[in-house]
Design a protein around this motif. Structure first.
Motif, PDB file in Angstrom:
ATOM      1  N   GLU A 109       0.850  -1.193   0.000  1.00 10.33           N
ATOM      2  CA  GLU A 109       0.000   0.000   0.000  1.00 10.33           C
ATOM      3  C   GLU A 109       0.880   1.235   0.000  1.00 10.33           C
ATOM      4  O   GLU A 109       1.840   1.326   0.765  1.00 10.33           O
ATOM      5  CB  GLU A 109      -0.915  -0.003   1.232  1.00 10.33           C
ATOM      6  CG  GLU A 109      -1.865  -1.189   1.263  1.00 10.33           C
ATOM      7  CD  GLU A 109      -2.801  -1.152   2.463  1.00 10.33           C
ATOM      8  OE1 GLU A 109      -3.256  -0.039   2.810  1.00 10.33           O
ATOM      9  OE2 GLU A 109      -3.055  -2.218   3.037  1.00 10.33           O
ATOM     10  N   ASP A 111       0.597   5.756  -1.192  1.00 10.88           N
ATOM     11  CA  ASP A 111      -0.041   6.905  -1.865  1.00 10.88           C
ATOM     12  C   ASP A 111      -1.524   6.688  -2.124  1.00 10.88           C
ATOM     13  O   ASP A 111      -2.033   6.983  -3.217  1.00 10.88           O
ATOM     14  CB  ASP A 111       0.671   7.217  -3.198  1.00 10.88           C
ATOM     15  CG  ASP A 111       2.153   7.531  -2.998  1.00 10.88           C
ATOM     16  OD1 ASP A 111       2.482   8.113  -1.939  1.00 10.88           O
ATOM     17  OD2 ASP A 111       2.960   7.183  -3.871  1.00 10.88           O
ATOM     18  N   GLY A 112      -2.214   6.126  -1.145  1.00  8.27           N
ATOM     19  CA  GLY A 112      -3.660   5.950  -1.277  1.00  8.27           C
ATOM     20  C   GLY A 112      -4.063   4.813  -2.187  1.00  8.27           C
ATOM     21  O   GLY A 112      -5.249   4.600  -2.446  1.00  8.27           O
ATOM     22  N   GLY A 113      -3.081   4.048  -2.667  1.00  9.46           N
ATOM     23  CA  GLY A 113      -3.397   2.917  -3.530  1.00  9.46           C
ATOM     24  C   GLY A 113      -2.832   1.621  -2.948  1.00  9.46           C
ATOM     25  O   GLY A 113      -2.159   1.612  -1.923  1.00  9.46           O
ATOM     26  N   GLN A 147      -4.605  -0.524  -7.799  1.00  8.66           N
ATOM     27  CA  GLN A 147      -5.831   0.289  -7.828  1.00  8.66           C
ATOM     28  C   GLN A 147      -5.849   1.214  -6.612  1.00  8.66           C
ATOM     29  O   GLN A 147      -5.215   0.912  -5.594  1.00  8.66           O
ATOM     30  CB  GLN A 147      -7.092  -0.596  -7.768  1.00  8.66           C
ATOM     31  CG  GLN A 147      -7.251  -1.574  -8.903  1.00  8.66           C
ATOM     32  CD  GLN A 147      -8.554  -2.346  -8.816  1.00  8.66           C
ATOM     33  OE1 GLN A 147      -9.371  -2.267  -9.718  1.00  8.66           O
ATOM     34  NE2 GLN A 147      -8.779  -3.080  -7.731  1.00  8.66           N
ATOM     35  N   PRO A 148      -6.604   2.294  -6.681  1.00  9.92           N
ATOM     36  CA  PRO A 148      -6.798   3.111  -5.472  1.00  9.92           C
ATOM     37  C   PRO A 148      -7.523   2.273  -4.403  1.00  9.92           C
ATOM     38  O   PRO A 148      -8.312   1.389  -4.736  1.00  9.92           O
ATOM     39  CB  PRO A 148      -7.688   4.276  -5.942  1.00  9.92           C
ATOM     40  CG  PRO A 148      -7.532   4.307  -7.423  1.00  9.92           C
ATOM     41  CD  PRO A 148      -7.253   2.892  -7.848  1.00  9.92           C
ATOM     42  N   LYS A 149      -7.250   2.576  -3.164  1.00 11.25           N
ATOM     43  CA  LYS A 149      -7.853   1.781  -2.077  1.00 11.25           C
ATOM     44  C   LYS A 149      -9.375   1.836  -2.109  1.00 11.25           C
ATOM     45  O   LYS A 149     -10.046   0.859  -1.787  1.00 11.25           O
ATOM     46  CB  LYS A 149      -7.326   2.272  -0.710  1.00 11.25           C
ATOM     47  CG  LYS A 149      -5.900   1.832  -0.451  1.00 11.25           C
ATOM     48  CD  LYS A 149      -5.439   2.207   0.942  1.00 11.25           C
ATOM     49  CE  LYS A 149      -5.949   1.230   1.956  1.00 11.25           C
ATOM     50  NZ  LYS A 149      -5.363   1.432   3.302  1.00 11.25           N
ATOM     51  N   GLU A 150      -9.908   2.996  -2.521  1.00  9.26           N
ATOM     52  CA  GLU A 150     -11.376   3.117  -2.581  1.00  9.26           C
ATOM     53  C   GLU A 150     -11.962   2.091  -3.552  1.00  9.26           C
ATOM     54  O   GLU A 150     -13.021   1.515  -3.295  1.00  9.26           O
ATOM     55  CB  GLU A 150     -11.798   4.528  -3.030  1.00  9.26           C
ATOM     56  CG  GLU A 150     -11.476   5.633  -2.037  1.00  9.26           C
ATOM     57  CD  GLU A 150     -10.022   6.096  -2.106  1.00  9.26           C
ATOM     58  OE1 GLU A 150      -9.296   5.700  -3.051  1.00  9.26           O
ATOM     59  OE2 GLU A 150      -9.615   6.833  -1.195  1.00  9.26           O
TER      60      GLU A 150
END
Length: 199
Positions: A109, A111-113, A147-150
């Protein structure tokens, strides 16, 4: 005068008696004492035996050394024969078919990804081609999905499946496998329900 004659006669007899000994006896008595009257041990069979024993001992030592050298050589050979390559430990995979095994290698994980990496291994005993890349038995390759975590969290909530597709070809460019792996992830982006699929 008579006494003198008898003394001379007796002396002569002793002298003649001494001279009458055989050469062999004279040689023996000469060999037995030296000038100072010390007894000299004649060279006998014992010395020959001693020399013979020394020769035998030298020969025995040599034979023993040769045997030892031979034994060491045999030990070296047996050591060489005993040294074998350690068998490659059997790996366990999350999923496997006759062509490949797949295992979750890592989750990173940043940078938010998040990047999920799956490792594949050619578990067959044949060479095949993935696109133009030659995959020998035991060869490995990786597939990473970033992918982004969202997006990972949304996929986990919806139960969205992630598909990885492959086609393998033999040396004659004939397709021998078409398919791959499919899996879901949970809210911690951990893989679940992974399976092999074919098309």
């Amino acid at each position: 005068m008579k006494k003198k004659f008898l003394i001379i006669l007796t002396a002569m007899m002793f002298l003649l008696g001494g001279c009458g000994k055989s050469d062999e006896e004279n040689a023996d008595s000469a060999a037995e004492t030296d000038v100072s009257g010390n007894v000299i041990e004649p060279e006998t069979d014992e010395e020959d035996d001693k020399d013979s024993k020394d020769d035998k001992k030298d020969k025995k030592d040599k034979d023993s050394k040769d045997d030892k050298d031979s034994s060491e050589e045999e030990n070296d050979e047996s050591s060489e024969e005993e040294v074998t390559e350690e068998p490659v430990p059997e790996r366990t995979y999350d999923v496997q078919n006759e062509y490949f095994g797949a295992t979750v290698k890592s989750l990173e994980e940043a940078d938010g990804g998040a990047t999920l990496t799956i490792e594949f291994v050619n578990v067959s005993d044949q060479v095949y081609y993935k696109s133009d890349e030659e995959m020998k038995p035991g060869a490995t390759w990786e597939k990473s999905i970033t992918q982004p975590k969202e997006k990972w969290l949304a996929a986990a909530e919806k139960g969205t499946e992630n598909w990885i597709h492959y086609e393998f070809y033999d040396k004659e460019s004939k397709c021998i496998f078409k398919g791959g792996v499919v899996f879901k992830t949970d809210k911690n982006i951990e893989v679940k329900d992974m399976r092999v699929f074919t098309e």
